[in-house]
Scaffold this active site. Structure first.
Site, PDB file in Angstrom:
ATOM      1  N   GLU A  53      -0.843  -9.735 -17.408  1.00 22.42           N
ATOM      2  CA  GLU A  53      -0.996  -8.561 -16.543  1.00 22.42           C
ATOM      3  C   GLU A  53      -1.960  -7.534 -17.133  1.00 22.42           C
ATOM      4  O   GLU A  53      -2.791  -6.972 -16.417  1.00 22.42           O
ATOM      5  CB  GLU A  53       0.370  -7.901 -16.330  1.00 22.42           C
TER       6      GLU A  53
ATOM      7  N   CYS B 205       0.854  -1.170   0.000  1.00 19.07           N
ATOM      8  CA  CYS B 205       0.000   0.000   0.000  1.00 19.07           C
ATOM      9  C   CYS B 205       0.895   1.226   0.000  1.00 19.07           C
ATOM     10  O   CYS B 205       2.103   1.132   0.186  1.00 19.07           O
ATOM     11  CB  CYS B 205      -0.878   0.031   1.252  1.00 19.07           C
TER      12      CYS B 205
ATOM     13  N   TRP C 239      -3.898  -2.006  -1.255  1.00 19.37           N
ATOM     14  CA  TRP C 239      -3.891  -3.238  -2.041  1.00 19.37           C
ATOM     15  C   TRP C 239      -4.207  -4.334  -1.038  1.00 19.37           C
ATOM     16  O   TRP C 239      -3.427  -4.618  -0.146  1.00 19.37           O
ATOM     17  CB  TRP C 239      -2.529  -3.462  -2.702  1.00 19.37           C
TER      18      TRP C 239
ATOM     19  N   HIS D 140       6.086 -32.303 -26.101  1.00 18.88           N
ATOM     20  CA  HIS D 140       6.059 -32.994 -24.811  1.00 18.88           C
ATOM     21  C   HIS D 140       4.913 -32.500 -23.933  1.00 18.88           C
ATOM     22  O   HIS D 140       5.045 -32.463 -22.705  1.00 18.88           O
ATOM     23  CB  HIS D 140       7.405 -32.830 -24.100  1.00 18.88           C
TER      24      HIS D 140
ATOM     25  N   GLU E 163       8.396 -13.679 -20.532  1.00 18.98           N
ATOM     26  CA  GLU E 163       8.094 -12.285 -20.214  1.00 18.98           C
ATOM     27  C   GLU E 163       6.935 -11.773 -21.060  1.00 18.98           C
ATOM     28  O   GLU E 163       6.072 -11.029 -20.572  1.00 18.98           O
ATOM     29  CB  GLU E 163       9.346 -11.419 -20.426  1.00 18.98           C
TER      30      GLU E 163
ATOM     31  N   ASN F 265       1.213  -0.327   6.128  1.00 19.55           N
ATOM     32  CA  ASN F 265       1.638  -1.143   4.987  1.00 19.55           C
ATOM     33  C   ASN F 265       2.363  -2.361   5.540  1.00 19.55           C
ATOM     34  O   ASN F 265       3.185  -2.246   6.448  1.00 19.55           O
ATOM     35  CB  ASN F 265       2.578  -0.332   4.090  1.00 19.55           C
ATOM     36  N   GLY F 266       2.026  -3.547   5.015  1.00 20.75           N
ATOM     37  CA  GLY F 266       2.690  -4.764   5.480  1.00 20.75           C
ATOM     38  C   GLY F 266       1.710  -5.751   6.082  1.00 20.75           C
ATOM     39  O   GLY F 266       0.494  -5.648   5.894  1.00 20.75           O
TER      40      GLY F 266
ATOM     41  N   LYS G 264       2.594  -2.294  -8.081  1.00 18.68           N
ATOM     42  CA  LYS G 264       3.932  -2.162  -8.646  1.00 18.68           C
ATOM     43  C   LYS G 264       5.006  -2.697  -7.713  1.00 18.68           C
ATOM     44  O   LYS G 264       5.868  -3.455  -8.116  1.00 18.68           O
ATOM     45  CB  LYS G 264       4.187  -0.685  -8.945  1.00 18.68           C
TER      46      LYS G 264
ATOM     47  N   LYS H  56       3.355 -10.178 -19.705  1.00 12.24           N
ATOM     48  CA  LYS H  56       2.768  -8.888 -20.085  1.00 12.24           C
ATOM     49  C   LYS H  56       1.314  -9.059 -20.529  1.00 12.24           C
ATOM     50  O   LYS H  56       0.449  -8.263 -20.184  1.00 12.24           O
ATOM     51  CB  LYS H  56       3.572  -8.231 -21.217  1.00 12.24           C
TER      52      LYS H  56
ATOM     53  N   ARG I  56       1.171   1.732  -6.030  1.00 14.70           N
ATOM     54  CA  ARG I  56       1.433   0.791  -4.954  1.00 14.70           C
ATOM     55  C   ARG I  56       0.171   0.098  -4.440  1.00 14.70           C
ATOM     56  O   ARG I  56       0.253  -0.824  -3.631  1.00 14.70           O
ATOM     57  CB  ARG I  56       2.105   1.518  -3.776  1.00 14.70           C
TER      58      ARG I  56
END
Length: 585
Positions: A469, A2, A74, A485, A462, A100-101, A580, A466, A27
């Site tokens: 996300e 957060c 968040w 396979h 990657e 935060n945490g 982020k 993207k 955040r």
């Protein structure tokens, strides 16, 4: 994770706090709230949604007073509801807190407090801190003693700012970022310098296990036992305050288009650090590279780049996995940690494990004043400026650029022409029409696979990240040789497959895989400098040296993900459920 902010000064607190929260919204952005103190009374407003939205409906920036705290959330404990949004008040209403945490022993503490008559309005762990502070303040009559007692009782990783009804602010930090900003007539507390950079560039990065008290334009910083502790005032780079979209519709698009510049700048302010890091790596027995998310994908490429060009063996490690196998780290090795923010909890935990094993720490990080940088022996800066879009773009290509430069310092003849890469990026970005048209085809697609071989396989991973996300489409990176396979069973007419296929040593084998996929009815999107009839859609990349393709070929997928997100009416800057800087486990 957060964003938290606190302000005490001569001006109106609420507008300053709302402005800071908007800058730090990357955040966390599922709910927001502000509390201020005026006339020894705490005023509080909060709601679900983005800062601008809640401010418009609730008038957060109209709250009275010259002291206040704010928060964007968040969610970790409890659903996204107004009741769970911060700030939270203690039972007496005399203390408000933003946090935060994660408090690991909150259930035990909550049970104990409940037995003593304290009640809880939310599902969060944060209310436990508020009520503990109230209990300890009532018992001691001292804000300082209340904080000392409270931090001795809570367990976990956290940063919090508490506001008392007399206007005092108290803030504590333990394994979560918290920065004190010092203005001429104002004091700030924030998760990120973005919270106050428009007002001051003087900052104190609070030490782990310390707390601050703000009152009457002055501050004091103490260890958790209440002893005065030393601190250093640092000048913050104004560059990180330049977080504006300009003429771009979204930060994500702006940051994609900044890459021709940022690949040139990567590492240039820390060239001596790259030389020192190369010397350290050359003279050690084992090298590990760690990261989370996109940075882990860069770690996979570190293995390819350093082994191919510098003949250095590297073991990539997912940061979050290391606590479950710490014995794999050999004593007296080199541990390279990569992170855009330098505040990712999993990366910092991995670094602590490596330090306990006697490793030297090299960080590749964008914010060189971050927690990760402060834990490191050598700091290499990406130097790509603030990245606000939650999905990493320019930080990824900057990481790759640094890795190529590191390989060159290790004696590797990479032949990388960053000027040529920059020009090739500009060429791709000048006309995105084809990519926009392909993005329209993905609107109703449920599955996308991305295939690559050799050094292109980490790029495929990657690329899939993207797409996940930004578009919320299920996407998966596949190693070309593994197609038969298992993954081939998934190929049918409802599937799109992106083929990463520049004309290098992997080209022919990858083209064969594309043909095998196409016979099963899947649609093929080819990313290559060479056109082929096997591709249903072709995204052309410039012909360049083999060593340059990994940096170039991710750019079209970044654009494709962005435009596909617009087609699906999702916000590319703020994907759902993500933030982020992941500062919680």
């Amino acid at each position: 994770m957060c964003s938290i902010i606190g302000y005490r000064g001569k001006g109106a607190a609420a507008p300053v706090i709302v402005s800071g929260l908007k800058r730090m919204e990357y955040r966390g952005y599922d709910s927001v709230g502000v509390a201020t103190e005026s006339g020894k009374k705490i005023n509080l407003k909060k709601g679900i949604g983005r800062v601008a939205e809640v401010n418009s409906s609730a008038g957060l920036d109209a709250l009275p007073g010259t002291t206040g705290i704010g928060h964007t959330r968040w969610a970790t404990h409890g659903k996204v509801t107004r009741a769970n949004a911060h700030p939270h008040s203690s039972n007496s209403g005399s203390i408000a807190i933003v946090h935060n945490g994660i408090i690991e022993n909150f259930e035990e503490l909550k049970s104990s407090l409940s037995a003593q008559g304290y009640t809880f309005e939310s599902e969060t762990d944060t209310e436990v801190i508020a009520n503990l502070l109230q209990k300890n303040h009532d018992a001691t009559g001292s804000v300082k003693e209340a904080v000392v007692k409270t931090v001795s009782e809570i367990e976990g990783h956290y940063a919090f700012v508490a506001m008392f009804e007399d206007g005092q602010l108290a803030a504590a930090r333990f394994h979560e970022p918290l920065i004190l900003g010092i203005g001429q007539d104002d004091l700030f507390l924030s998760s990120d310098v973005l919270g106050f950079i428009e007002y001051t560039d003087d900052a104190v990065y609070m030490k782990d296990g310390s707390f601050a008290m703000l009152e009457d334009g002055k501050f004091q910083i103490f260890d958790f036992d209440g002893t005065d502790t030393s601190y250093e005032v640092t000048k913050v780079s104004k560059e990180f305050g330049d977080a504006y979209k300009g003429d771009y519709a979204h930060f994500t698009l702006k940051e994609i288009y900044e890459q021709p510049e940022t690949v040139m700048r990567a590492g240039e302010k820390t060239t001596d650090a790259i030389k020192t890091a190369a010397l350290l790596i050359r003279n050690t027995k084992s090298i590990y590279v760690t990261g989370s998310g996109t940075s882990y994908n860069a770690a996979l490429l570190a293995k390819q780049i350093l082994s191919r060009y510098a003949k250095i063996k590297v073991e990539p490690i997912i940061s979050s996995e290391l606590p479950f196998s710490p014995d794999i780290i050999e004593d007296d090795s080199v541990f390279v940690a990569m992170s855009q923010s330098g505040e990712s909890a999993d990366v910092l935990e991995a670094v602590r494990i490596a330090k306990q094993a006697g490793c030297k720490i090299i960080s590749i990080v964008n914010l060189t004043s971050s927690s990760l940088a402060r834990e490191s022996d050598i700091v290499i800066g990406m130097n790509c400026g603030p990245e606000i879009g939650v999905a990493a773009t320019k930080s990824f290509t900057a990481q790759l650029a640094v890795l190529y430069k590191l390989a060159e310092q290790l004696g590797g003849q990479t032949g990388t022409d960053f000027g040529g890469i920059s020009e090739s990026m500009l060429e791709m970005l000048e006309n995105p029409t084809t990519i926009q048209q392909i993005a329209g085809k993905l609107r109703n697609v449920s599955d996308i696979y991305v295939l690559g071989r050799g050094i292109h396989y980490p790029i495929a991973i990657e690329a899939a990240l993207k797409l996940k996300e930004l578009t919320y489409i299920h996407a998966e990176g596949i190693a070309g040789g593994e197609l038969k396979h298992g993954p081939l069973a998934l190929m049918d007419s409802g599937v799109y497959v992106i083929i990463i296929n520049p004309d290098d040593t992997t080209y022919s084998d990858t083209l064969t895989s594309a043909r095998e996929i196409k016979t099963r009815g899947a649609k093929i999107i080819g990313i290559s400098n060479v056109k082929s009839d096997v591709y249903d859609y072709w995204i052309e990349i410039p012909s360049t040296g083999e060593e340059s393709y990994p940096i170039l070929e991710i750019v079209p997928v970044q654009l494709l993900s962005y435009y596909a997100a617009l087609e699906k009416d999702t916000d590319p800057d703020y994907p759902r459920n993500l933030a982020k800087s992941v500062t919680v486990k």
